[in-house]
Design an enzyme around this catalytic site. Structure first.
Site, PDB file in Angstrom:
ATOM      1  N   GLY A 191     -17.482   1.284 -14.660  1.00  0.00           N
ATOM      2  CA  GLY A 191     -16.146   0.721 -14.547  1.00  0.00           C
ATOM      3  C   GLY A 191     -15.949  -0.311 -13.465  1.00  0.00           C
ATOM      4  O   GLY A 191     -14.942  -0.276 -12.769  1.00  0.00           O
ATOM      5  N   HIS A 225     -14.584  -0.085   0.074  1.00  0.00           N
ATOM      6  CA  HIS A 225     -13.380  -0.885   0.334  1.00  0.00           C
ATOM      7  C   HIS A 225     -12.280  -0.088   1.029  1.00  0.00           C
ATOM      8  O   HIS A 225     -11.124  -0.478   1.000  1.00  0.00           O
ATOM      9  CB  HIS A 225     -12.863  -1.491  -0.989  1.00  0.00           C
ATOM     10  CG  HIS A 225     -13.820  -2.490  -1.575  1.00  0.00           C
ATOM     11  ND1 HIS A 225     -13.816  -2.869  -2.897  1.00  0.00           N
ATOM     12  CD2 HIS A 225     -14.842  -3.184  -1.000  1.00  0.00           C
ATOM     13  CE1 HIS A 225     -14.780  -3.752  -3.110  1.00  0.00           C
ATOM     14  NE2 HIS A 225     -15.420  -3.951  -1.982  1.00  0.00           N
ATOM     15  N   ASN A 273     -13.569   2.133  -5.110  1.00  0.00           N
ATOM     16  CA  ASN A 273     -12.193   2.617  -5.257  1.00  0.00           C
ATOM     17  C   ASN A 273     -11.665   3.194  -3.955  1.00  0.00           C
ATOM     18  O   ASN A 273     -12.399   3.812  -3.193  1.00  0.00           O
ATOM     19  CB  ASN A 273     -12.125   3.674  -6.358  1.00  0.00           C
ATOM     20  CG  ASN A 273     -12.523   3.099  -7.704  1.00  0.00           C
ATOM     21  OD1 ASN A 273     -12.571   1.881  -7.850  1.00  0.00           O
ATOM     22  ND2 ASN A 273     -12.817   3.951  -8.658  1.00  0.00           N
ATOM     23  N   VAL A 274     -10.357   3.014  -3.754  1.00  0.00           N
ATOM     24  CA  VAL A 274      -9.740   3.527  -2.525  1.00  0.00           C
ATOM     25  C   VAL A 274      -9.060   4.874  -2.776  1.00  0.00           C
ATOM     26  O   VAL A 274      -8.540   5.477  -1.848  1.00  0.00           O
ATOM     27  CB  VAL A 274      -8.757   2.494  -1.914  1.00  0.00           C
ATOM     28  CG1 VAL A 274      -9.494   1.218  -1.525  1.00  0.00           C
ATOM     29  CG2 VAL A 274      -7.606   2.172  -2.866  1.00  0.00           C
ATOM     30  N   ASP A 275      -9.061   5.338  -4.037  1.00  0.00           N
ATOM     31  CA  ASP A 275      -8.527   6.686  -4.292  1.00  0.00           C
ATOM     32  C   ASP A 275      -9.580   7.715  -3.880  1.00  0.00           C
ATOM     33  O   ASP A 275     -10.723   7.367  -3.548  1.00  0.00           O
ATOM     34  CB  ASP A 275      -8.142   6.840  -5.780  1.00  0.00           C
ATOM     35  CG  ASP A 275      -9.344   6.708  -6.716  1.00  0.00           C
ATOM     36  OD1 ASP A 275     -10.334   7.446  -6.533  1.00  0.00           O
ATOM     37  OD2 ASP A 275      -9.301   5.863  -7.635  1.00  0.00           O
ATOM     38  N   TYR A 313       0.825  -1.215   0.000  1.00  0.00           N
ATOM     39  CA  TYR A 313       0.000   0.000   0.000  1.00  0.00           C
ATOM     40  C   TYR A 313       0.859   1.264   0.000  1.00  0.00           C
ATOM     41  O   TYR A 313       0.465   2.284  -0.567  1.00  0.00           O
ATOM     42  CB  TYR A 313      -1.026  -0.040   1.142  1.00  0.00           C
ATOM     43  CG  TYR A 313      -2.137  -0.995   0.779  1.00  0.00           C
ATOM     44  CD1 TYR A 313      -3.110  -0.612  -0.142  1.00  0.00           C
ATOM     45  CD2 TYR A 313      -2.157  -2.297   1.260  1.00  0.00           C
ATOM     46  CE1 TYR A 313      -4.094  -1.498  -0.542  1.00  0.00           C
ATOM     47  CE2 TYR A 313      -3.143  -3.194   0.866  1.00  0.00           C
ATOM     48  CZ  TYR A 313      -4.111  -2.784  -0.039  1.00  0.00           C
ATOM     49  OH  TYR A 313      -5.077  -3.658  -0.463  1.00  0.00           O
TER      50      TYR A 313
END
Ligand code: APR
Length: 224
Positions: free
Chosen positions: A167, A98, A81-83, A47
């Protein structure tokens, strides 16, 4: 509801396409609850690497168009998404299923407790602890862990008038199961350059990338 393809045009790899992240890394080694217990340093390093890689990524036209719909619609984004590109594009209501790459939390404590990472020095290392001496970990839902925001996401889905899916391969559960909660009279639009199988019911697919697909969909929605 968005997945990795939403951020592909911002330079962030998807997971399951050819050359996706999971072609180059083993999920079992870096992103499962067992891996975290067995080799936490490997998970932390993975990460740390992702944070460095995505540091300069910017929202693409698709993220901006999602946010632009807020002037006419009550837009609730549920993202896998983790962004934080939806937030950077101006989306006001974003629920991360997530987790979030730029946050950390103490291992084993209430998942509601988390801290922002310093953007200038976002690495988490072994020995980095909270004020109780508990090791910090990424604020990420590893495979095999509960998805704490799932019921909030289901509540949002149940109140939807229009569902837009962008997406995501709809391969990962329980996220994919959220479509089951969409009211039967709410149309489900799906934007993805590849055909995606929806396990629950018919969807209207716009077979394009996130930016081009959103341009088309915004026109359709604004005309309604
Ligand atoms: N625009 C829109 N969609 C795109 C684009 C693009 N430019 N490029 C690729 N896609 C599509 C792919 O065709 C695919 O259907 O994005 C989808 C990405 O699917 P996955 O890689 O499986 O990503 P996702 O569905 O978000 O994965 C879900 O799995 O690995 C875990 O936790 C991780 O949140 C992730 C979850």
């Amino acid at each position: 509801m968005t997945g990795a393809g939403m951020s592909a045009e911002s330079g962030i790899s998807t997971f399951r396409d050819s050359d996706g992240l999971w072609e180059n890394y083993s999920v079992e080694e870096v992103c499962t609850h067992e891996a975290w217990l067995r080799q936490p340093e490997v998970c932390l390093n993975f990460y740390n690497m992702l944070r460095r890689k995505f540091k300069d990524c910017k929202p693409n036209e698709g993220h901006k168009l999602v946010a632009s719909l807020q002037d006419q619609f009550d837009v609730q984004v549920i993202t896998q998404n983790v962004d934080n590109l939806h937030e950077q594009a101006g989306a006001k209501h974003v629920l991360h299923l997530h987790g979030e790459l730029m946050k950390c939390r103490p291992e084993g404590r209430d998942q509601g407790v988390y801290y922002p990472l310093d953007p200038e020095n976002p690495d988490i290392n072994m020995g980095d602890v909270d004020s109780h001496g508990v090791q910090l970990r990424p604020h990420i839902v590893f495979f095999g862990e509960d998805v704490p925001n799932l019921s909030r996401a289901a509540d949002i889905m149940e109140t939807a008038d229009i569902v837009v899916v962008i997406g995501t391969s709809l391969n990962v559960y329980p996220a994919a199961s959220l479509l089951r909660y969409a009211p039967s009279n709410a149309p489900i639009w799906l934007i993805d350059p590849k055909p995606v199988f929806s396990p629950y019911r018919e969807v209207r697919q716009i077979q394009k990338g996130a930016s081009e697909g959103m341009k088309e969909l915004v026109e359709i929605l604004r005309e309604q």
